[in-house]
Design an enzyme around this catalytic site. Structure first.
Site, PDB file in Angstrom:
ATOM      1  N   ARG A 121     104.392  22.422  63.923  1.00  8.32           N
ATOM      2  CA  ARG A 121     103.370  23.223  64.595  1.00  8.32           C
ATOM      3  C   ARG A 121     102.131  23.076  64.575  1.00  8.32           C
ATOM      4  O   ARG A 121     101.174  24.003  65.116  1.00  8.32           O
ATOM      5  CB  ARG A 121     103.846  24.755  64.167  1.00  8.32           C
ATOM      6  CG  ARG A 121     105.012  25.443  64.662  1.00  8.32           C
ATOM      7  CD  ARG A 121     105.070  26.859  64.330  1.00  8.32           C
ATOM      8  NE  ARG A 121     105.752  26.870  62.868  1.00  8.32           N
ATOM      9  CZ  ARG A 121     105.444  27.843  61.960  1.00  8.32           C
ATOM     10  NH1 ARG A 121     104.129  28.971  62.655  1.00  8.32           N
ATOM     11  NH2 ARG A 121     105.516  28.038  60.790  1.00  8.32           N
TER      12      ARG A 121
ATOM     13  N   GLY B 137     115.951  20.381  53.123  1.00  6.89           N
ATOM     14  CA  GLY B 137     115.788  21.362  52.497  1.00  6.89           C
ATOM     15  C   GLY B 137     114.874  21.584  51.043  1.00  6.89           C
ATOM     16  O   GLY B 137     114.648  20.012  50.462  1.00  6.89           O
TER      17      GLY B 137
ATOM     18  N   GLY C 231     102.418  21.072  48.976  1.00  9.12           N
ATOM     19  CA  GLY C 231     101.256  20.561  49.434  1.00  9.12           C
ATOM     20  C   GLY C 231     100.406  21.324  50.638  1.00  9.12           C
ATOM     21  O   GLY C 231      99.235  20.980  51.046  1.00  9.12           O
TER      22      GLY C 231
ATOM     23  N   GLY D  52     111.857  34.213  51.946  1.00  8.41           N
ATOM     24  CA  GLY D  52     113.051  34.571  50.971  1.00  8.41           C
ATOM     25  C   GLY D  52     112.934  35.909  50.271  1.00  8.41           C
ATOM     26  O   GLY D  52     111.685  35.990  49.882  1.00  8.41           O
TER      27      GLY D  52
ATOM     28  N   ASN E 185     109.730  35.901  47.998  1.00  9.65           N
ATOM     29  CA  ASN E 185     109.475  34.507  47.186  1.00  9.65           C
ATOM     30  C   ASN E 185     108.343  33.596  47.613  1.00  9.65           C
ATOM     31  O   ASN E 185     108.236  33.231  48.895  1.00  9.65           O
ATOM     32  CB  ASN E 185     110.851  33.591  47.181  1.00  9.65           C
ATOM     33  CG  ASN E 185     110.830  32.147  46.570  1.00  9.65           C
ATOM     34  OD1 ASN E 185     110.102  32.169  45.793  1.00  9.65           O
ATOM     35  ND2 ASN E 185     111.476  31.425  47.271  1.00  9.65           N
TER      36      ASN E 185
END
Ligand code: UD1
Ligand code: CA
Length: 458
Positions: A17, A80, A103, A139, A169
């Site tokens: 994106r 993942g 990062g 999450g 999370n």
């Protein structure tokens, strides 16, 4: 003795994106790659090792950070977050505590990470969580009736009830290396995204009776990730606001804290005033009572006390003395060294030159590869012709020289102390000390000369 710390930074994401050919973590925040900010936070924790997981376009990342002293782990395919961490863990010592950073999440404070590590203590798993008004996409932290963390469910896998949970999370997690390695090996990708989720280790830890501790960031901005140019700009503004706050806390007057950009390290003395739209890059040091007018760019430079930088100057790798006056519209280029009380005025460019105390060049000049003594006056339009098309040559101007306007000093050339150069001269040979030197076509007048006139039409 507590376990050694090893940090794993995930930086393999493509950053689709961003719509860019550049790997996401190389995009700049405050003049430095996103990854540089994360590495800086990592280093303040004094880890035994830092591992960076790279993927898409990763060779460019490795190249950009070749001197960073990190271990590189390649994740060829993005399968993942759990899979990503597993690419780094073979190089991690079993005795270590592992801290996972991102990062593309650059504003995390080292204080927050320290708290997370303390919570991890010896043998626990510590999660950084946050309560969000809009938890969509994150999450969710699922707790049991006793309020203990039971597992994390990803947004795309959540039931309606789970999706309503606002505790999310952040991704930041600390865990003992030996256990982490075992859990990672047990991950399966049977979920909505077909990915190996790092978050699935939570339920595994719970099943083994490993205590789960949670901590929260002081500020939500700490956990903001950069996925688009909009988010990059948003994070940049937050970062700049923080810089401005710090400066004002130290007593710096900012005419508008929203119109200041610090892309590097700025240190200021007392009673410094900075007007609007000023950009500081690299390492800039401002002495006491320095005033920086609007629309200035200063890069890797030092400015002495009581100096005033008027509007619209570009200053790079310059060392400016005390009580100088610079600009408006001056350009100081690398290796410019100005002593005290020097004036550099409008449309004056100075490069690789030393200027002595109290010397002035106030209008329309180019001074390059030059050494100027003290008390010198450089008239408007004076140019040092330092380049012969092949090589650069030096101009040396002694103390108390007066250079008349519109003079060309053809280097290599020396003007002796106390010399005066007549306006409009082209100086190609040494001008002796104390004397008037000039080159000038004699002025002449033609008495009775008439301007031509148009012929009358017939
Ligand atoms: C992840 C968490 C989610 C959390 C969210 C916070 C998992 C499964 N989910 O979700 O609980 O709320 O972060 O932002 O961990 N990455 C790799 N390799 C991969 C996949 C990801 O290096 O194969 C890196 C990405 O570059 C990024 C980070 O891991 O820096 C997170 O990946 P992303 O896909 O954005 O995670 P989310 O799905 O948002
Ligand atoms: Ca994902």
């Amino acid at each position: 003795m507590s376990a050694p710390l090893e940090i794993v930074i995930l930086a393999a994401g493509q950053g689709k994106r961003m719509y860019s050919d550049m790997p996401k973590v190389l995009h700049h925040l405050a003049g430095r790659p996103l990854l540089a900010h994360v590495l800086e936070s990592a280093r303040t924790l004094k880890p035994a090792a830092v591992h960076v997981v790279y993927g898409h376009g990763g060779e460019r990342v490795r190249k950009a950070f070749a001197q960073a002293g990190v271990n590189w782990a390649r994740q060829a395919e993005q399968k993942g977050t759990g899979h990503a961490v597993a690419q780094a863990t073979p190089a991690v010592s079993d005795q270590a505590t592992v801290l996972v950073l991102y990062g593309d999440v650059p504003l995390i404070r080292s204080q927050t990470l320290q708290e997370l590590l303390q919570a991890a203590g010896s043998g626990s798993l510590a999660l950084l969580t946050a309560k969000l008004e809009q938890p969509a996409g994150y999450g969710r932290i699922i707790r049991d009736k006793a309020g203990q963390v039971a597992r994390i469910v990803e947004s795309k896998d959540a039931t309606l009830e789970e999706a309503a949970v606002r505790e999310v999370n952040t991704g930041f997690v600390a865990a003992p290396a030996d256990k982490l390695k075992k859990w990672l090996a047990g991950l399966r990708n049977h979920n909505a995204q077909g990915e190996y989720y790092l978050t699935d280790i939570i339920a595994m830890a719970v099943a083994e009776g490993v205590p789960i501790a949670t901590r929260s960031p002081r500020d939500i901005s700490e956990i903001l990730g950069v996925n688009s140019k909009q988010e990059l700009a948003q994070v940049e503004r937050i970062y700049q606001k923080q810089q401005a706050e710090k400066l004002m806390q130290q007593g710096v007057t900012l005419c508008d804290p929203a119109r200041l950009d610090v892309r590097g390290e700025l240190s200021c003395g007392r009673d410094v005033v900075i007007d609007v739209n000023v950009i500081f890059e690299g390492k800039v040091v401002l002495g006491d009572r320095v005033q920086v007018g609007p629309n200035n760019v200063l890069r890797d430079s030092t400015v002495g006390s009581d100096t005033i930088i008027h509007p619209n100057c570009v200053i790079e790798q310059a060392d400016i003395g005390v009580d100088c006056r610079i600009g408006p519209f001056a350009r100081l280029r690398p290796e410019t060294k100005l002593a005290a009380h020097v004036h550099v005025g409008n449309f004056v460019e100075v490069k690789k030159s030393d200027v002595g105390e109290g010397s002035k060049m106030n209008h329309l000049s180019y001074i390059g590869d030059t050494s100027i003594g003290s008390g010198v006056n450089i008239g408007a339009g004076t140019i040092t012709c330092n380049y012969d098309g092949a090589n650069k040559h030096r101009t040396v101007i002694g103390d108390h020289v007066f250079v008349g306007s519109n003079t060309a000093l053809v280097a290599p050339v020396t003007v002796g102390a106390g010399a005066t150069i007549g306006a409009g001269s082209v100086i190609t040979k040494e001008a002796p000390a104390g004397e008037l030197t000039l080159t000038r076509a004699p002025q002449l007048t033609k008495p009775g000369w008439k301007r031509p006139v148009k012929k009358a039409k017939k």
